[in-house]
Design a protein around this motif. Sequence first.
Motif, PDB file in Angstrom:
ATOM      1  N   ASN A 172       0.671  -1.020  -0.690  1.00 58.15           N
ATOM      2  CA  ASN A 172      -0.338  -0.376  -0.133  1.00 58.15           C
ATOM      3  C   ASN A 172       0.876   1.219   0.189  1.00 58.15           C
ATOM      4  N   CYS A 173       1.877   0.934   0.953  1.00 62.51           N
ATOM      5  CA  CYS A 173       2.755   2.423   0.603  1.00 62.51           C
ATOM      6  C   CYS A 173       3.816   2.222   0.109  1.00 62.51           C
ATOM      7  N   ARG A 174       4.366   1.193  -0.448  1.00 61.94           N
ATOM      8  CA  ARG A 174       6.208   1.548  -0.860  1.00 61.94           C
ATOM      9  C   ARG A 174       5.932   2.027  -2.636  1.00 61.94           C
ATOM     10  N   PRO A 175       4.939   1.112  -3.234  1.00 64.48           N
ATOM     11  CA  PRO A 175       4.295   2.306  -4.708  1.00 64.48           C
ATOM     12  C   PRO A 175       4.935   4.286  -4.819  1.00 64.48           C
ATOM     13  N   ALA A 176       4.350   4.576  -3.594  1.00 62.84           N
ATOM     14  CA  ALA A 176       4.252   6.048  -3.479  1.00 62.84           C
ATOM     15  C   ALA A 176       5.732   5.930  -3.022  1.00 62.84           C
ATOM     16  N   SER A 228       7.065   8.059   4.868  1.00 57.63           N
ATOM     17  CA  SER A 228       6.651   7.178   3.944  1.00 57.63           C
ATOM     18  C   SER A 228       5.231   6.307   4.329  1.00 57.63           C
ATOM     19  N   LEU A 229       5.366   5.891   5.633  1.00 56.16           N
ATOM     20  CA  LEU A 229       5.039   4.900   5.899  1.00 56.16           C
ATOM     21  C   LEU A 229       2.957   4.803   6.205  1.00 56.16           C
ATOM     22  N   CYS A 230       2.810   3.608   6.014  1.00 54.95           N
ATOM     23  CA  CYS A 230       1.085   4.216   5.417  1.00 54.95           C
ATOM     24  C   CYS A 230       1.124   3.290   7.704  1.00 54.95           C
ATOM     25  N   ALA A 231      -0.244   3.929   7.795  1.00 57.80           N
ATOM     26  CA  ALA A 231      -0.408   4.154   9.294  1.00 57.80           C
ATOM     27  C   ALA A 231      -0.587   2.785   9.654  1.00 57.80           C
ATOM     28  N   GLU A 232      -0.835   1.517   9.068  1.00 57.43           N
ATOM     29  CA  GLU A 232      -0.691   0.014   9.564  1.00 57.43           C
ATOM     30  C   GLU A 232       0.624  -0.245   9.920  1.00 57.43           C
ATOM     31  N   CYS A 233       1.767  -0.018   8.404  1.00 57.21           N
ATOM     32  CA  CYS A 233       3.070  -0.437   8.846  1.00 57.21           C
ATOM     33  C   CYS A 233       4.118   0.922   9.245  1.00 57.21           C
ATOM     34  N   ARG A 234       3.878   1.516   9.903  1.00 59.60           N
ATOM     35  CA  ARG A 234       4.058   2.588  10.905  1.00 59.60           C
ATOM     36  C   ARG A 234       3.950   2.661  12.571  1.00 59.60           C
ATOM     37  N   GLU A 235       2.656   1.787  12.085  1.00 64.96           N
ATOM     38  CA  GLU A 235       2.253   0.719  14.011  1.00 64.96           C
ATOM     39  C   GLU A 235       3.227  -0.756  13.955  1.00 64.96           C
ATOM     40  N   HIS A 236       3.041  -1.491  12.833  1.00 59.55           N
ATOM     41  CA  HIS A 236       3.764  -2.503  13.219  1.00 59.55           C
ATOM     42  C   HIS A 236       5.177  -2.225  13.504  1.00 59.55           C
ATOM     43  N   PHE A 237       6.309  -1.536  12.772  1.00 61.86           N
ATOM     44  CA  PHE A 237       7.181  -0.686  12.977  1.00 61.86           C
ATOM     45  C   PHE A 237       7.306  -0.937  14.846  1.00 61.86           C
ATOM     46  N   GLY A 238       6.583   0.141  14.602  1.00 60.60           N
ATOM     47  CA  GLY A 238       7.148   0.761  16.256  1.00 60.60           C
ATOM     48  C   GLY A 238       6.921  -0.465  17.281  1.00 60.60           C
ATOM     49  N   ALA A 239       5.260  -1.012  17.070  1.00 60.51           N
ATOM     50  CA  ALA A 239       5.250  -2.220  18.009  1.00 60.51           C
ATOM     51  C   ALA A 239       6.616  -3.103  18.333  1.00 60.51           C
ATOM     52  N   LEU A 240       7.102  -3.655  17.059  1.00 58.16           N
ATOM     53  CA  LEU A 240       8.450  -4.536  17.161  1.00 58.16           C
ATOM     54  C   LEU A 240       9.436  -3.515  17.919  1.00 58.16           C
ATOM     55  N   LEU A 241       9.755  -1.963  17.937  1.00 58.66           N
ATOM     56  CA  LEU A 241      11.001  -1.784  18.690  1.00 58.66           C
ATOM     57  C   LEU A 241      10.566  -1.242  19.902  1.00 58.66           C
ATOM     58  N   GLY A 242       9.080  -1.687  19.973  1.00 61.73           N
ATOM     59  CA  GLY A 242       8.756  -0.961  21.401  1.00 61.73           C
ATOM     60  C   GLY A 242       9.268  -2.740  22.458  1.00 61.73           C
ATOM     61  N   LEU A 243       8.997  -3.554  21.109  1.00 62.50           N
ATOM     62  CA  LEU A 243       8.911  -5.737  22.520  1.00 62.50           C
ATOM     63  C   LEU A 243      10.568  -5.184  21.879  1.00 62.50           C
ATOM     64  N   MET A 257      18.176   1.091   4.596  1.00 63.47           N
ATOM     65  CA  MET A 257      18.207  -0.543   4.617  1.00 63.47           C
ATOM     66  C   MET A 257      17.822  -0.656   3.651  1.00 63.47           C
ATOM     67  N   VAL A 258      17.350  -1.643   2.924  1.00 66.36           N
ATOM     68  CA  VAL A 258      16.201  -1.975   2.129  1.00 66.36           C
ATOM     69  C   VAL A 258      16.442  -3.481   1.575  1.00 66.36           C
ATOM     70  N   ARG A 259      17.809  -3.865   1.535  1.00 60.57           N
ATOM     71  CA  ARG A 259      18.013  -5.328   0.979  1.00 60.57           C
ATOM     72  C   ARG A 259      17.735  -5.912  -0.718  1.00 60.57           C
ATOM     73  N   GLY A 260      18.374  -7.076  -1.223  1.00 60.06           N
ATOM     74  CA  GLY A 260      18.719  -6.628  -2.186  1.00 60.06           C
ATOM     75  C   GLY A 260      17.600  -7.874  -2.802  1.00 60.06           C
ATOM     76  N   LEU A 261      16.567  -8.064  -2.417  1.00 59.19           N
ATOM     77  CA  LEU A 261      15.404  -8.634  -2.542  1.00 59.19           C
ATOM     78  C   LEU A 261      14.345  -8.690  -2.426  1.00 59.19           C
ATOM     79  N   ASP A 262      13.847  -8.983  -3.985  1.00 58.85           N
ATOM     80  CA  ASP A 262      12.169  -8.391  -3.668  1.00 58.85           C
ATOM     81  C   ASP A 262      11.059  -8.673  -3.496  1.00 58.85           C
ATOM     82  N   TYR A 263      11.603  -9.418  -2.489  1.00 61.29           N
ATOM     83  CA  TYR A 263      10.251 -10.102  -1.575  1.00 61.29           C
ATOM     84  C   TYR A 263      10.122  -9.831  -0.403  1.00 61.29           C
ATOM     85  N   TYR A 264      10.764  -9.323  -0.247  1.00 63.63           N
ATOM     86  CA  TYR A 264      10.775  -8.224   1.312  1.00 63.63           C
ATOM     87  C   TYR A 264       9.262  -7.130   1.445  1.00 63.63           C
ATOM     88  N   THR A 265       9.074  -7.011   2.545  1.00 65.16           N
ATOM     89  CA  THR A 265       7.657  -6.624   2.800  1.00 65.16           C
ATOM     90  C   THR A 265       7.946  -5.483   4.513  1.00 65.16           C
TER      91      THR A 265
END
Length: 415
Positions: A172-176, A228-243, A257-265
Motif C-alpha cells: 500500500n505505501c511502498r509504491p507511493a 512515508s509508511l502507511c499507518a499500519e506499517c508505522r504501527e507494526h514497526f513501532g510495536a516491533l521496536l517497543g518489543l 537499508m533496503v535488502r536485495g531481494l524483492d519479496y521483502y515487506t
Amino acid sequence: MKTRFTALKGAPDVLPPETNLWGRIENAACEVFAAYGYDEIKTSIIEPAELFLRSIGASSDIVAKEMYSFTDKGGRSVSLRPEGTASVVRAYVEHNLSLRPAPQKFFYRGPMFRYERPQKGRQRQFYQIGAECFGTAHPGMDAELIVMLMAFLERAGLPALSLELNSIGCRNCRPAFKQRLREFFAPHLDGLCPDCQRRHEQNPLRILDCKVERCIAIRAGAPLISESLCAECREHFGALLGLLDAMKTPYTLNPHMVRGLDYYTRTVFEVTSGQLGAQNAVAAGGRYDLLVSEFGGPETPALGFAAGMERLSRLLSAAESLSMPRPEVFIASLGREAAAAALSTASALRARDKRVEVGWEGSLKSQLRRADKMGARYVVIIGEDELRSGSFKWKNLGTGESGETGAEEIFNLLS
RNA sequence: GUGGGCGUAGCUCAACUGGCAGAGCACUGGACUGUGGCUCCAGUGGUUGUGGGUUCGAUCCCCAUCGCCCACCCCA
C-alpha cells in the motif's frame, strides 16, 4: 597419466578442525531454534529456475547474473538454489502446511550457490542456516524471530554484533514512496552512478543503499521511508521496536537499508560485524507477507532470516585458535598377537564414547611419538608381555605418571 | 562482469644482473632391542600453476591461460 583435480573456483573444501566448529554452530542453532518451536525442513537444493525468478525478482542481481541455471535432460530449466526462503515457501504451499496450526516454523541448513567472483567471506557455494515462520503478521513474531537470532548468535559464542533495522513498507505505501523517490532523484539523475541511474527506473529504493560517494551525497536530502509508511506499517514497526526495547535487545535504525531481494515487506534487518572485511553481513532477513500467495497459497504473512556459516565460522575462529580433538587414549600395539586385544580394548572404551586411537604398526617409540603428537591423554601399551600377564601398562602423557591395569579396570583411568 | 596483487616442497619463504632449484617447519626413520616431548643425524618430498615465446641457457624477461587473494559490484 595422473590427473590432479582441484575444487571448483569459489567452492572450497571445509576441513577439520573447522568442520567441528561448524558442528558447534549448528548445534547451538538447533538447540535455540527448538526452544522457539522451529523444526528442521529439508528441501532440494535444485529447483525450477522460475521459482527464484518469481520470488527474488527478475531484476535482482542474484537472478539476473548469479544463478547456476541449466536445462536438465527432460528439458526443464532448473537452478541450484541461491537462497533458502523460496524453497521453504514452495514446500509450505505444495504440502498445504497452512492447514496445520499457525504459526508454522521451520529452520533449514545447507549449501547455496551464486555465481559471483569470490572474495573474503564470499564463495560461490556457501552454507546458510536460516529460519522461516508462517502465519502471523503480529509484530511479536518479528520480535521473537530477531530475539531468537540474537540468542543463537550468543550461544554460538558471538555476542555484541550489531543489529540494524528498517521497515520498507507494504504494497500500500511502498509504491507511493518509490514514486516520491523517483521524483526526488529525477533532477539529479546525471550525478548518480550508472548503477543508480538504472535503479532509478527499476527499483529506486536501492539508490538508498548505494555506497558510491556522490550518490550518498545526493541522497542526503531524500525522503525517508519511515516518513512515508502507511499507518499500519508505522504501527507494526513501532510495536516491533517497543518489543525489542522491552527485551533490551540493542538495535540501530538504518533508514537506508533496503535488502536485495524483492519479496521483502515491512521489517528488514541485518546483523553485521566490523571484522569481516567488505562482506560484513553475518545474518539478515525480513518479513515477506506476499510471497506465499504469490506462490499460489492462501494469503499468509511470513518472515525469516538466514545466517552465513562461513562468516560465523570466520568470526569464531578469529576469536579462538582451532585445534583437532585429542584422543583420550592411544593404544600402542606391538606385534600381530596384540592387534585383537588392542581392538577389543579400544572398542570397549569407544562404547563409552571415549575417543580412542589404536597404533597398529611401528615401533613402540614411533607409536608413542604419534600419540604425543595427537595430544592423547593416556597411552596404553599392549605387547607380548602384557598379553602374557593380562595386565596393560599405561602412561599419562601429560604428567608422565605410569602404571599397570587389568583389561577390565581400564575405565578407572578415565574418571 | 570490472580493477589490483600474487603463484617455487604438505606449510612459510629464499635463489644476485638470466647461469647446477634451496632452507626452516612438518612428515618418516634412527641415535635410545619395549617408553613420547628436548637434542643430534638421516631420509621422503619439485616437470618452479599450465602452455607458448625470447635466449647458448628462463624460477627470473615477454604473451596467453588457469588458480588464489583483495576490492568494486552484490550479498549470508
